[in-house]
Design a protein around this motif. Structure first.
Motif, PDB file in Angstrom:
ATOM      1  N   PHE A 112      -4.560  -5.996   6.358  1.00  0.00           N
ATOM      2  CA  PHE A 112      -5.379  -4.957   5.746  1.00  0.00           C
ATOM      3  C   PHE A 112      -5.038  -3.590   6.344  1.00  0.00           C
ATOM      4  N   SER A 113      -4.922  -3.532   7.670  1.00  0.00           N
ATOM      5  CA  SER A 113      -4.612  -2.263   8.340  1.00  0.00           C
ATOM      6  C   SER A 113      -3.230  -1.757   7.951  1.00  0.00           C
ATOM      7  N   ALA A 114      -2.245  -2.666   7.898  1.00  0.00           N
ATOM      8  CA  ALA A 114      -0.894  -2.266   7.507  1.00  0.00           C
ATOM      9  C   ALA A 114      -0.869  -1.758   6.080  1.00  0.00           C
ATOM     10  N   SER A 115      -1.630  -2.411   5.205  1.00  0.00           N
ATOM     11  CA  SER A 115      -1.711  -1.988   3.817  1.00  0.00           C
ATOM     12  C   SER A 115      -2.340  -0.602   3.703  1.00  0.00           C
ATOM     13  N   VAL A 138      -5.474  -8.729  -0.838  1.00  0.00           N
ATOM     14  CA  VAL A 138      -5.517  -7.368  -0.301  1.00  0.00           C
ATOM     15  C   VAL A 138      -4.661  -6.505  -1.212  1.00  0.00           C
ATOM     16  N   LEU A 139      -5.276  -5.461  -1.746  1.00  0.00           N
ATOM     17  CA  LEU A 139      -4.609  -4.584  -2.707  1.00  0.00           C
ATOM     18  C   LEU A 139      -4.625  -3.146  -2.230  1.00  0.00           C
ATOM     19  N   GLN A 140      -3.642  -2.389  -2.652  1.00  0.00           N
ATOM     20  CA  GLN A 140      -3.678  -0.945  -2.511  1.00  0.00           C
ATOM     21  C   GLN A 140      -4.094  -0.351  -3.851  1.00  0.00           C
ATOM     22  N   ALA A 141      -4.770   0.792  -3.805  1.00  0.00           N
ATOM     23  CA  ALA A 141      -5.061   1.553  -5.017  1.00  0.00           C
ATOM     24  C   ALA A 141      -4.643   2.988  -4.750  1.00  0.00           C
ATOM     25  N   GLU A 142      -3.590   3.436  -5.408  1.00  0.00           N
ATOM     26  CA  GLU A 142      -3.214   4.842  -5.297  1.00  0.00           C
ATOM     27  C   GLU A 142      -4.138   5.652  -6.196  1.00  0.00           C
ATOM     28  N   LYS A 143      -4.435   6.865  -5.751  1.00  0.00           N
ATOM     29  CA  LYS A 143      -5.500   7.647  -6.362  1.00  0.00           C
ATOM     30  C   LYS A 143      -6.752   6.778  -6.297  1.00  0.00           C
ATOM     31  N   HIS A 144      -7.383   6.470  -7.407  1.00  0.00           N
ATOM     32  CA  HIS A 144      -8.515   5.537  -7.399  1.00  0.00           C
ATOM     33  C   HIS A 144      -8.238   4.312  -8.258  1.00  0.00           C
TER      34      HIS A 144
END
Length: 199
Positions: A112-115, A138-144
């Protein structure tokens, strides 16, 4: 009905020393409010387009709905995901799911921290339940709103837009992420897990 800025579930200074009062106040009262206002404006423009049958600006309106709507949803959840005296390892149902899907809490925390550190530009990192895959992700969201998975339901999120941490941590995103682990409201996360399991 118009969307409104929800009150914080604690005082502005309640998350000190990990999250400073000035940043919390600016982040909630100005940044979050801007997304609420943007969402209301976009919904007003959509209603106007429906009334007139004029959809020439629909691409712009839909982008505004996605950006501001997602910003409002994620910020509301961000505040609820934290509490004074929070943090520590996960417990309850979410702890069992984390162990099942990531092997251990330590594995999950590192992932999670690396993401969160690797989000390109402005955005979020999200622990979500994807019922289609029947597991936590565990996902990233660029912008929102970019890079998310359809069907995934957020359980725990960290805001890594610079406005979320810049006053205290400057450009040290890693320091902000490490501090944020001391604020997690696992009761709120488990409440969200329970809602998912009822469906």
């Amino acid at each position: 009905m118009a969307h409104t800025l929800p009150d914080l579930p604690y005082a502005y200074d309640a998350l000190e020393p990990f999250y400073d009062e000035q940043t919390v106040r600016l982040h909630h009262d100005m940044h979050h409010k801007a997304y609420v206002d943007g969402l209301n404006n976009a919904e007003s423009k959509l209603a106007e387009a429906l009334e007139k049958g004029d959809f020439a600006l629909i691409k712009h309106i839909e982008r505004e709905l996605s950006f501001h709507g997602s910003g409002h949803i994620l910020h509301t959840m961000f505040w609820e995901n934290m509490k004074p005296g929070g943090g520590g390892p996960a417990d309850g149902a979410v702890a069992e799911l984390i162990d099942r899907d990531f092997g251990s809490f330590d594995n999950f925390k590192k992932l999670f921290s690396a993401s969160a550190l690797a989000v390109e530009g402005s955005g979020w990192t999200i622990l979500a339940c994807n019922p289609i895959f029947e597991k936590l992700v565990v996902l990233q969201a660029e912008k929102h709103q970019d890079l998310t998975q359809w069907g995934a339901v957020p359980l725990l999120i960290v805001d890594v837009w610079e406005h979320a941490y810049y006053l205290k941590y400057q450009n040290k995103r890693a320091a902000w992420i490490e501090a944020w682990w001391n604020l997690i409201n696992w009761d709120d996360v488990n409440r969200r897990v329970a809602l998912m399991q009822q469906k």
